[in-house]
Enzyme design. Sequence first.
Site, short mmCIF file in Angstrom:
data_model
loop_
_atom_site.label_atom_id
_atom_site.label_comp_id
_atom_site.label_asym_id
_atom_site.label_seq_id
_atom_site.Cartn_x
_atom_site.Cartn_y
_atom_site.Cartn_z
N ALA A 6 -0.10 5.26 1.33
CA ALA A 6 -0.26 6.09 2.53
C ALA A 6 -0.43 5.24 3.77
CB ALA A 6 -1.45 7.03 2.37
N LYS A 44 -11.77 6.25 -3.16
CA LYS A 44 -12.23 7.48 -2.52
C LYS A 44 -13.71 7.78 -2.75
CE LYS A 44 -8.19 7.65 -0.94
NZ LYS A 44 -7.98 6.83 0.26
N ASP A 53 0.86 -1.17 0.00
CA ASP A 53 0.00 0.00 0.00
C ASP A 53 0.90 1.24 0.00
OD1 ASP A 53 -2.43 1.54 0.41
OD2 ASP A 53 -1.77 1.76 2.50
N ASP A 72 -2.18 -0.96 5.83
CA ASP A 72 -2.54 -0.44 7.15
C ASP A 72 -4.04 -0.34 7.35
OD1 ASP A 72 -3.08 2.99 6.97
OD2 ASP A 72 -2.42 1.85 5.23
#
Length: 275
Positions: free
Chosen positions: A17, A56, A15, A189
């Site tokens: 960010a 998003k 991943d 994360d």
Amino acid sequence: MNYNNPTQLQAAILDWAGTVVDFGSFAPTQIFVEAFAEFDVQVSIEEARGPMGMGKWDHIRTLCDQPQVAERYRKVFGRTPTDDDVTAIYNRFMPLQIEKIAEHSALIPGALETIANLRQQGIKIGSCSGYPKQVMDKVVALAATNGYVADHVVATDEVPNGRPWPAQALANVIALGIDDVAACVKIDDTVPGILEGRRAGMWTVALICSGNALGLDYEGYRALGSDALASERKRIHALFEGSRPHYMIDTITDLPEVIADINKRLANGEMPQSS
């Protein structure tokens, strides 16, 4: 022709960010708050973090489906948010995200060294993100100036369905020429990112301190006392438990030991789908 289990890892799908860049995953979170605010709808940082890891548009839709957010929207507009309303918020989110992404583009401490270690073992570096390509192009360029270039990048709008679907992870498998999904490990994360790896048939590693779940910058993480850190680890482990990651570690710097353990398990004939 017979099937043989892979005996060592061939690729790590990372991943972005909260995993390799932007300790605490602040770039997308703050922009969600600002985008909703431009429609006079208040969303807290904690609420914005909830669906993190999804594409998003889907993230905004999920936020709008939360009863308290939908009620705030209704008080302003006289209705709950439709898909057209979600698209309007998304269209405001995008330029804000592109404008401010550089503010949160620093590499996570130890990421470059860890990735170099993987490459020394012959492991290819794939990557994917909940960001659309328009944002990812800027993220990738900023990371390159800091020394990180993945072997492949898949944005959320480059596949029919983003996380938690497995499409982005599998697109990396194809592009990198990997012959078995069991020879891949997905590092993320967020819960949707771990589900993506699980559904793709890969090993999975959840990062519990560098990303969205802890939600602190590096200095804040380092400043946590041992009792507070233990409490946060326990809380975040519970958040990830349902997605069944094979491993949970603090940050990417802890990854080499996990890679060694996965290779040992593969050599012993163990497969990710069996655990």
